[in-house]
Design a protein around this motif. Sequence first.
Motif, PDB file in Angstrom:
ATOM      1  N   ILE A   1       0.871  -1.178   0.000  1.00 15.91           N
ATOM      2  CA  ILE A   1       0.000   0.000   0.000  1.00 15.91           C
ATOM      3  C   ILE A   1       0.900   1.217   0.000  1.00 15.91           C
ATOM      4  CG2 ILE A   1      -1.744   1.323   1.228  1.00 15.91           C
ATOM      5  CD1 ILE A   1      -2.659  -1.209   2.559  1.00 15.91           C
TER       6      ILE A   1
ATOM      7  N   PHE B   1      -4.226  11.936   5.441  1.00 18.29           N
ATOM      8  CA  PHE B   1      -3.451  10.690   5.405  1.00 18.29           C
ATOM      9  C   PHE B   1      -1.968  10.974   5.161  1.00 18.29           C
ATOM     10  CE2 PHE B   1      -6.819   7.234   4.178  1.00 18.29           C
ATOM     11  CZ  PHE B   1      -7.498   7.512   5.345  1.00 18.29           C
TER      12      PHE B   1
ATOM     13  N   TYR C   1       0.681   7.971   6.347  1.00 20.21           N
ATOM     14  CA  TYR C   1       0.006   6.729   5.969  1.00 20.21           C
ATOM     15  C   TYR C   1       0.296   6.391   4.508  1.00 20.21           C
ATOM     16  CZ  TYR C   1      -3.145   7.639  10.014  1.00 20.21           C
ATOM     17  OH  TYR C   1      -3.666   7.895  11.237  1.00 20.21           O
TER      18      TYR C   1
ATOM     19  N   ARG D   1      -7.676   8.229  12.126  1.00 20.39           N
ATOM     20  CA  ARG D   1      -7.209   6.863  12.377  1.00 20.39           C
ATOM     21  C   ARG D   1      -8.267   5.854  11.939  1.00 20.39           C
ATOM     22  NH1 ARG D   1      -4.597   7.375  18.407  1.00 20.39           N
ATOM     23  NH2 ARG D   1      -3.095   9.014  17.898  1.00 20.39           N
TER      24      ARG D   1
ATOM     25  N   TRP E   1      -8.387   5.590   8.221  1.00 22.65           N
ATOM     26  CA  TRP E   1      -7.244   4.814   7.716  1.00 22.65           C
ATOM     27  C   TRP E   1      -7.455   3.322   7.924  1.00 22.65           C
ATOM     28  CZ3 TRP E   1      -3.718   4.382   4.354  1.00 22.65           C
ATOM     29  CH2 TRP E   1      -2.642   3.519   4.512  1.00 22.65           C
TER      30      TRP E   1
ATOM     31  N   TYR F   1      -7.536   0.514   5.121  1.00 21.64           N
ATOM     32  CA  TYR F   1      -6.615  -0.625   5.186  1.00 21.64           C
ATOM     33  C   TYR F   1      -7.368  -1.953   5.065  1.00 21.64           C
ATOM     34  CZ  TYR F   1      -3.079  -3.865   6.744  1.00 21.64           C
ATOM     35  OH  TYR F   1      -2.209  -4.922   6.797  1.00 21.64           O
TER      36      TYR F   1
ATOM     37  N   MET G   1       1.960   0.760  14.442  1.00 21.53           N
ATOM     38  CA  MET G   1       1.266   1.201  13.232  1.00 21.53           C
ATOM     39  C   MET G   1      -0.235   1.321  13.464  1.00 21.53           C
ATOM     40  SD  MET G   1       3.462  -0.945  10.433  1.00 21.53           S
ATOM     41  CE  MET G   1       2.754  -0.198   8.975  1.00 21.53           C
ATOM     42  N   THR G   2      -0.748   2.449  13.025  1.00 22.81           N
ATOM     43  CA  THR G   2      -2.151   2.788  13.250  1.00 22.81           C
ATOM     44  C   THR G   2      -3.104   1.680  12.827  1.00 22.81           C
ATOM     45  OG1 THR G   2      -1.433   4.979  12.613  1.00 22.81           O
ATOM     46  CG2 THR G   2      -3.802   4.655  12.897  1.00 22.81           C
ATOM     47  N   GLU G   3      -2.805   1.047  11.678  1.00 21.80           N
ATOM     48  CA  GLU G   3      -3.752   0.082  11.139  1.00 21.80           C
ATOM     49  C   GLU G   3      -3.911  -1.153  12.010  1.00 21.80           C
ATOM     50  OE1 GLU G   3      -1.231   1.581   9.711  1.00 21.80           O
ATOM     51  OE2 GLU G   3      -0.351   0.467   8.059  1.00 21.80           O
ATOM     52  N   PHE G   4      -2.959  -1.373  12.960  1.00 18.10           N
ATOM     53  CA  PHE G   4      -3.078  -2.546  13.818  1.00 18.10           C
ATOM     54  C   PHE G   4      -3.456  -2.192  15.251  1.00 18.10           C
ATOM     55  CE2 PHE G   4      -0.023  -3.644  10.480  1.00 18.10           C
ATOM     56  CZ  PHE G   4      -0.715  -4.683   9.907  1.00 18.10           C
TER      57      PHE G   4
END
Lengths: 419, 293
Positions: A53, A96, A101, B211, B214, B218, B244-247
């Motif tokens: 990504i 983002f 990100y 967040r 995102w 994701y 990491m934000t996504e986790f």
Amino acid sequence: MELLDKLNILADAAKYDAACTSSGLDRSGRPGTIGNTTMAGCCHSFSADGRCISLLKVLQTNVCIYDCQYCVNRRSNDVPRAAFTPEELCELTMGFYRRNYIEGLFLSSAVIKSPDYTTELMIRTLRILREKHRFGGYIHAKAIPGADPLLTRRLGLLADRLSVNIELPSSPSLALLAPDKKKEAILAPMGQIRDGISQSKQEIAVYRHAPRFAPAGQSTQMIVGATPESDRHILTLTQALYDRYQLKRVFYSAYMPVSPLVPVSEDYQPPLLREHRLYQADWLLRYYHFRAEEILDESRPNLDPRMDPKCCWALRHLEFFPVEVNRADYEVLLRVPGLGVRSARRILRARRVGPLSFEGLKRLGVVLKRAQYFLTCSGRMMTGLRVSEDGLLRHLISLEAPALAAPMPEQLSLFGDAV
Amino acid sequence: MSWAQISCQYDGTYPGFLSCVFDCWVNREEPAEFRTPDDMCCSLYPLRTVETDMEHARRVYRSFDKFGREGRELAVRCFLTCLPERELWLWRFLRLGYEQGAGVSRNLTDPVVDKVRKAVWHLEHEAHQYKGFARFSQQEEILVGEIEPKNRVLPLLRPHFCSRYPQERFVLHDRTHAEALFHRPGPGGWAILSVEDFSPGPAGEEELAYRKLWRTFYDTIAIEGRYNPRCRMTHMPKRYWAMMTEFQEERDAALPEMPGRGGRISSKDTEENGKIEGILLRKYTENSGRRTI
Ligand code: SF4
């Protein structure tokens, strides 16, 4: 509709696009702006399917006037529809980007009202990003076939990379599954973009501040497995695209059964391994000085699923081997299975200091698993190595076995999905 | 004739290390180990305590020009790596470099060069990963990020993030080595300083919203039919995930604000609880802007 719901719908509709790279352009940030780009690109995350990504990959809208059979957004499909306003999408991108990100935006769109109207909407988004937010990060925009060339030109002046998807590898397949799209309608903007890029390069050589048109080049994508073309057909087409349209990259996307109208068997599995082999072959075209006709010919129209295409080539050309590490040219080293661009370069440098042995090769980080069968160091093969032609084939196949047993071998990559 | 073996004690900084190199070279002594004041245990070798001398350090640093561009970079970067006994390896590399000159970096099959190169490659690779995997949060007017690298990657990340965010005030905190990169707009507006006890404040409403957006993106962007966790893990090893934000599950929203923690950090040589802003401004005037390594 909430922004969150729109994002959900419009990212979902964009996810089948394989391209997500942010590479091909070095641009450092300037005071008063935000954002930079780097030649190798940068992966910011990897999704659960193992894909890089790098960009916020969304559609401007998934409302479409067309009815392409292989596409989730086709008019006749009953899915929720949404559209970002240009302002919303810019806020989202900046939010983002500032949080690290993403590396930028990948903006594509279904065709709302008309190709011209759609392109204008995309141009508005990119203008706000570049002019109001002074965004200097990466933008990849999809050119919409059928749009006025002047609009495509304006899009390319705002974006870093443009792409037009060739979608299906042949005209009959296009006619069958995308009745609204003509090969000509796809190739016309491709040609226009190619000319725009080369013209822009010339202008910049004369005048440094000349406007830049798609400075990171052009790419395309085609769907594999929805239609009956052979790998040979696909690779030959790929090579023609590199030669004739100077594309930076061709992406392949294993067809996902998103439509009952593309007949697939009950137990259809997306051809992920085939896609992987095609990427490997594509790599050979771009970095290893191979031609499509060397990799496949009429008697061998498809890539061998059991082995990577370079190994296959080597086994058919044993007369070419063994190659002497201490003398061979760069191009020759590149043909040795198991030797990559990086290993070949290291060998060239290290052997200037003194002759290389197999021990020395290991220290250089050269993986000998495959290469050992095809190399000599100062005239000698690796000690203790003796195999017949037959044994060689079996051995090379067995080396790939662990990777093949896994759900899906990873795509080739140098630093993630760079290049 | 072989050089007398000694144990070299220095202050742990790069100039300090370079001063050791200077002293050892001048006195014809071979360091058998390097120690910092934090190392507890006694040594088998005669101890030589080296005072950091900027002039000596500079002379040694300039001598690296002999190694060529690449060799020079190895000599500088090796010190930032997490290679065990990196000082010793670097010392051996330097001796080799003085012998062989610019050819040293091409001597890829030499075990010392090999060791140093691999360590530096690891450092560079990790820095490259963090260019993508580092995450920032917006806290008032400042972007705050945290990483947990094995190597000291901040000097390598510095040019990238300063170029990416020329107009932003940001802090990137390296938890492992307790140091942080500070940046504010303007030429030379950055510094890498050691910080103790850094804790980012709670997230505001907008931050939480982003967040969530995102995480939605994701989760949506993965194609179910291609699910491949092994491939994801190869490209993005688990050790990065924690930051990491996504986790991350959103705990921030549920927790009450902790007294004395919000948006504040303290640094070794500033008063307790200086606001980030305060530290940024004061540091710049004190240190005239920069410290490279
Ligand atoms: S025009 Fe594009 S979005 Fe619309 S149906 Fe065809 S492929 Fe899908």
